[in-house]
Design a protein around this motif. Sequence first.
Motif, PDB file in Angstrom:
ATOM      1  N   SER A   1      11.836  14.045  -6.159  1.00 29.79           N
ATOM      2  CA  SER A   1      11.405  13.541  -5.065  1.00 29.79           C
ATOM      3  C   SER A   1      12.775  13.095  -4.061  1.00 29.79           C
ATOM      4  O   SER A   1      14.308  13.428  -4.248  1.00 29.79           O
ATOM      5  CB  SER A   1      11.695  11.281  -6.168  1.00 29.79           C
ATOM      6  OG  SER A   1      11.491  10.501  -4.490  1.00 29.79           O
ATOM      7  N   ALA A   2      12.247  13.070  -2.787  1.00 27.11           N
ATOM      8  CA  ALA A   2      12.575  13.423  -1.654  1.00 27.11           C
ATOM      9  C   ALA A   2      13.381  12.080  -0.752  1.00 27.11           C
ATOM     10  O   ALA A   2      13.446  11.638   0.012  1.00 27.11           O
ATOM     11  CB  ALA A   2      12.379  14.510  -1.085  1.00 27.11           C
ATOM     12  N   LEU A   3      12.624  10.862  -1.545  1.00 29.58           N
ATOM     13  CA  LEU A   3      12.617   9.689  -0.883  1.00 29.58           C
ATOM     14  C   LEU A   3      14.008   9.416  -1.111  1.00 29.58           C
ATOM     15  O   LEU A   3      14.676   9.114  -2.069  1.00 29.58           O
ATOM     16  CB  LEU A   3      11.191   8.646  -1.742  1.00 29.58           C
ATOM     17  CG  LEU A   3      11.521   7.478  -1.383  1.00 29.58           C
ATOM     18  CD1 LEU A   3      10.524   7.453   0.297  1.00 29.58           C
ATOM     19  CD2 LEU A   3      10.676   6.501  -1.997  1.00 29.58           C
ATOM     20  N   THR A   4      14.704   8.569  -0.322  1.00 30.33           N
ATOM     21  CA  THR A   4      15.652   8.053  -0.245  1.00 30.33           C
ATOM     22  C   THR A   4      16.042   6.402   0.208  1.00 30.33           C
ATOM     23  O   THR A   4      14.996   6.593   1.370  1.00 30.33           O
ATOM     24  CB  THR A   4      16.990   9.157   0.838  1.00 30.33           C
ATOM     25  OG1 THR A   4      16.603   8.576   2.971  1.00 30.33           O
ATOM     26  CG2 THR A   4      16.940   9.913   0.357  1.00 30.33           C
ATOM     27  N   TYR A   5      16.936   6.071   0.372  1.00 24.26           N
ATOM     28  CA  TYR A   5      17.063   4.668   0.376  1.00 24.26           C
ATOM     29  C   TYR A   5      16.633   4.566   2.488  1.00 24.26           C
ATOM     30  O   TYR A   5      16.530   4.363   3.238  1.00 24.26           O
ATOM     31  CB  TYR A   5      18.259   3.580   0.633  1.00 24.26           C
ATOM     32  CG  TYR A   5      18.455   4.130  -0.685  1.00 24.26           C
ATOM     33  CD1 TYR A   5      17.858   2.738  -1.767  1.00 24.26           C
ATOM     34  CD2 TYR A   5      19.687   4.174  -0.967  1.00 24.26           C
ATOM     35  CE1 TYR A   5      17.833   2.207  -2.605  1.00 24.26           C
ATOM     36  CE2 TYR A   5      19.594   3.777  -3.180  1.00 24.26           C
ATOM     37  CZ  TYR A   5      18.493   2.441  -3.091  1.00 24.26           C
ATOM     38  OH  TYR A   5      18.639   2.035  -4.427  1.00 24.26           O
ATOM     39  N   ASN A   6      17.689   5.264   3.219  1.00 20.78           N
ATOM     40  CA  ASN A   6      17.545   5.899   4.682  1.00 20.78           C
ATOM     41  C   ASN A   6      15.967   6.170   5.354  1.00 20.78           C
ATOM     42  O   ASN A   6      15.333   4.876   6.727  1.00 20.78           O
ATOM     43  CB  ASN A   6      17.691   6.676   5.262  1.00 20.78           C
ATOM     44  CG  ASN A   6      19.207   6.902   5.139  1.00 20.78           C
ATOM     45  OD1 ASN A   6      20.426   6.241   5.067  1.00 20.78           O
ATOM     46  ND2 ASN A   6      20.103   8.179   5.135  1.00 20.78           N
ATOM     47  N   ASN A   7      14.635   6.491   3.899  1.00 22.18           N
ATOM     48  CA  ASN A   7      13.614   6.971   4.200  1.00 22.18           C
ATOM     49  C   ASN A   7      12.751   5.346   4.333  1.00 22.18           C
ATOM     50  O   ASN A   7      11.941   5.432   5.335  1.00 22.18           O
ATOM     51  CB  ASN A   7      13.284   7.687   3.373  1.00 22.18           C
ATOM     52  CG  ASN A   7      13.398   9.206   3.563  1.00 22.18           C
ATOM     53  OD1 ASN A   7      13.918   9.230   2.956  1.00 22.18           O
ATOM     54  ND2 ASN A   7      13.699  10.005   5.107  1.00 22.18           N
TER      55      ASN A   7
ATOM     56  N   ASN B   1       8.338  -5.151  -0.899  1.00 21.01           N
ATOM     57  CA  ASN B   1       8.165  -4.536  -1.848  1.00 21.01           C
ATOM     58  C   ASN B   1       9.386  -3.495  -3.039  1.00 21.01           C
ATOM     59  O   ASN B   1       9.898  -2.149  -1.896  1.00 21.01           O
ATOM     60  CB  ASN B   1       7.001  -3.129  -1.453  1.00 21.01           C
ATOM     61  CG  ASN B   1       6.025  -2.632  -2.918  1.00 21.01           C
ATOM     62  OD1 ASN B   1       6.383  -3.256  -3.982  1.00 21.01           O
ATOM     63  ND2 ASN B   1       4.895  -2.322  -2.241  1.00 21.01           N
ATOM     64  N   VAL B   2       9.775  -4.253  -4.042  1.00 21.54           N
ATOM     65  CA  VAL B   2       9.830  -3.999  -4.814  1.00 21.54           C
ATOM     66  C   VAL B   2       9.733  -2.420  -5.522  1.00 21.54           C
ATOM     67  O   VAL B   2      11.125  -1.504  -6.058  1.00 21.54           O
ATOM     68  CB  VAL B   2      10.624  -5.011  -6.136  1.00 21.54           C
ATOM     69  CG1 VAL B   2      11.679  -3.797  -7.308  1.00 21.54           C
ATOM     70  CG2 VAL B   2      11.060  -6.046  -5.340  1.00 21.54           C
ATOM     71  N   GLN B   3       8.637  -2.269  -5.604  1.00 22.92           N
ATOM     72  CA  GLN B   3       8.158  -0.845  -6.416  1.00 22.92           C
ATOM     73  C   GLN B   3       8.969   0.447  -5.434  1.00 22.92           C
ATOM     74  O   GLN B   3       8.949   1.365  -6.192  1.00 22.92           O
ATOM     75  CB  GLN B   3       7.069  -1.586  -6.654  1.00 22.92           C
ATOM     76  CG  GLN B   3       6.462  -2.355  -7.596  1.00 22.92           C
ATOM     77  CD  GLN B   3       6.709  -2.202  -8.606  1.00 22.92           C
ATOM     78  OE1 GLN B   3       6.950  -0.299  -9.220  1.00 22.92           O
ATOM     79  NE2 GLN B   3       6.801  -3.018  -9.583  1.00 22.92           N
ATOM     80  N   VAL B   4       8.659  -0.309  -4.477  1.00 18.44           N
ATOM     81  CA  VAL B   4       8.891   0.911  -3.451  1.00 18.44           C
ATOM     82  C   VAL B   4      10.729   1.543  -4.178  1.00 18.44           C
ATOM     83  O   VAL B   4      10.650   2.867  -4.188  1.00 18.44           O
ATOM     84  CB  VAL B   4       9.039   0.603  -1.511  1.00 18.44           C
ATOM     85  CG1 VAL B   4       9.835   1.463  -1.179  1.00 18.44           C
ATOM     86  CG2 VAL B   4       8.000   0.160  -1.242  1.00 18.44           C
ATOM     87  N   TYR B   5      11.858   0.878  -4.212  1.00 16.27           N
ATOM     88  CA  TYR B   5      12.600   1.326  -4.658  1.00 16.27           C
ATOM     89  C   TYR B   5      12.910   2.267  -5.873  1.00 16.27           C
ATOM     90  O   TYR B   5      13.498   2.401  -5.880  1.00 16.27           O
ATOM     91  CB  TYR B   5      14.087  -0.051  -4.141  1.00 16.27           C
ATOM     92  CG  TYR B   5      13.875  -1.027  -2.675  1.00 16.27           C
ATOM     93  CD1 TYR B   5      15.225  -0.031  -1.855  1.00 16.27           C
ATOM     94  CD2 TYR B   5      13.373  -1.958  -2.763  1.00 16.27           C
ATOM     95  CE1 TYR B   5      14.648  -0.942  -0.554  1.00 16.27           C
ATOM     96  CE2 TYR B   5      13.970  -2.476  -1.303  1.00 16.27           C
ATOM     97  CZ  TYR B   5      14.131  -2.172  -0.515  1.00 16.27           C
ATOM     98  OH  TYR B   5      14.741  -2.678   0.848  1.00 16.27           O
ATOM     99  N   LEU B   6      12.359   1.465  -6.535  1.00 18.36           N
ATOM    100  CA  LEU B   6      11.877   1.728  -7.898  1.00 18.36           C
ATOM    101  C   LEU B   6      11.763   3.545  -7.534  1.00 18.36           C
ATOM    102  O   LEU B   6      11.662   4.079  -8.911  1.00 18.36           O
ATOM    103  CB  LEU B   6      11.079   1.117  -8.643  1.00 18.36           C
ATOM    104  CG  LEU B   6      11.715   0.114  -9.043  1.00 18.36           C
ATOM    105  CD1 LEU B   6      10.413  -1.142  -9.945  1.00 18.36           C
ATOM    106  CD2 LEU B   6      13.208  -0.365  -9.318  1.00 18.36           C
ATOM    107  N   GLN B   7      10.999   3.927  -7.138  1.00 19.16           N
ATOM    108  CA  GLN B   7      10.751   5.433  -6.515  1.00 19.16           C
ATOM    109  C   GLN B   7      11.784   5.618  -5.592  1.00 19.16           C
ATOM    110  O   GLN B   7      11.811   7.517  -5.303  1.00 19.16           O
ATOM    111  CB  GLN B   7       9.484   5.455  -5.456  1.00 19.16           C
ATOM    112  CG  GLN B   7       8.339   4.320  -6.321  1.00 19.16           C
ATOM    113  CD  GLN B   7       8.069   4.976  -7.048  1.00 19.16           C
ATOM    114  OE1 GLN B   7       7.680   6.325  -7.794  1.00 19.16           O
ATOM    115  NE2 GLN B   7       7.479   3.831  -8.266  1.00 19.16           N
TER     116      GLN B   7
END
Length: 606
Positions: free
Chosen positions: A202-208, A214-220
């Motif tokens: 996964s390339a998803l970071t907090y900056n993105n 939506n808490v579910q987004v942070y779990l990704q």
Amino acid sequence: MNYDVECFCKVRACVLCVCRSCTDIICCVLFMLVIAGYIVVGILAWLYGDPRHVLYPRNSTGMFCGIGQNKDKPNVMYFDIVKCATATNVMAAALQGLQCPTTQVPDLYFNSFIISLRSTYNIDKIFIPKTFCDHVCVIFSLIPLCVCVSGLVIAMVVSVFFLLLLRFTAPVLIWVLIIGVLAVGAFGIWYCYNEYMSLSNSALTYNNVGFTTNVQVYLQVRDTWLAFLIILSIVEAVLLLALIFLRTRILIAIALIQETSKALGHMMSTLFYPIVTFVLLLVCVSYWGITALYPSHTSRDLMCLCFSPQTFNTTQYPTCPSARCVFINYNTEGLFQRNLFNLQIYNVFAFLWCVNFVIALGHCTLAGTFASYYWAFSKPADIPTFPLIQSFMRALRYHVGSLAFGALILTLVQIVRIILEYLDHKFKEAQNPCTRFIMCCLKCCFYCLEKFIKFINRNAYIMIAIYGKNFCVSAKNAFSLLMRNIIRVVVLDKVTDLLLFFGKLLVVGGVGVLAFFFFSGRIQTPGTTFETAALNYYWMPIITVVFGAYLIAHGFFSVYNMGVDTLFLCFLEDLERNDGSPQKPYFMSKNLMKILNKKNKPAKTG
């Protein structure tokens, strides 16, 4: 060493001996004066008040439902009943005669109210449930009372059985719970590691992601699981190290818990003392409620627009046949009426002081009872007869002033908290962020202060029951003793909390499951004609039974918790003041002496 021989132990067991005298006499006199003033306030409320405020509900204008022109409207509807239950509004209502801060109308105005809502907001369908009072009455008229009572009896029996069995099962149960906590932590670490590895691509970071609700987004985000993994690993490591280095103190805690169960077995009457506390608290709450409602307004000062309801006649105004007497408010003139708010303040203050005194009396009574068990050298032979009654009478005879002193300190802090809540509620809309932050800090500080004072008071009452000193000396000695043994205090507190939490969960959960299966129709009692299908809402009796089971379990377990705390302080005193010699023998159990590698030396003969 000092102890009460007033003779609750035999000469052989009496190592702590002193003649008691009355303590904190000034505070005792002050408390009696406040009680006398409280009685005067109640008399004034009865003389000048209106009993209809106790017997009938009122709408938002102050008119009574069920009598007079509202005779056919006996119930009242609250537009937002949740407002009546919030902590802030409960405190505010205590100062305002228990009037709930939401609009209230008689229930027969529902139709016109719904029509106005539909026309105003263009709503086709509005669901308004039955009034709360009607709904509760319907439910409980369909529930056999014996079923609910049976659930509460089961909770009582299971609570007593669990506490007595701890004498034999405490070691196994506590170690199982500790290992279970470690196992849950280990599972959490394994789960977080798996999630962390599954998001390796996964390339998803907090900056993105940025900020989102939506808490579910942070779990990704992979770093989220890494943070969880690190936190759980640190907690697990701390628990393992504590288990390794504090194992002896855990064994001491287990031994004290076993000793408390043994004490309960010899003094079963202590388990039922919470009934006395409950009755006294019920008297305090009832007196406060009636006193708060009675003087809210006075029946003789009702004012109507221009005319009184007795003399008003519509024929006097032929040009206005629809003219009628309109309720405005109650008269606020007169000495009694002008001081209603001050009387309500006094009512709240006296109520809180009485409630805290009743709780303090319970703590001191139970502490004296368990102390008499610990300081009996030969158990159970040296345990005094009727130790609970003797301890109760000692507390009333000698220590009313000290108990009132501790209760007064706690009451003053609670009054400050009520004032802060009231001010926050009144000026919430006008506050800026800085003011809200200051208010939040003040509320948090006084909350912590209240908790600390409760802790000090509890241990001070134990020392008062043991040594008979005044409140300040007892609080100082208790705090110093606990600080010298702070690690033992923390270990015992956490082990006891874990055990009692499991016990409450067992009692409340078990009774709740049985209630669910019965009221949902999944089990049927042989020979009964009760039909669960007739219930409008079977969750209400289930919640009632569960709440009652929790109160019962809390009552029994609070006695047990007080026993553990008392025996612990006695144990610390025993360690510091005795050395095992014939002149200063240990009073602790053989199990505790074995854990600490101590023993009583036999007396020399010849």
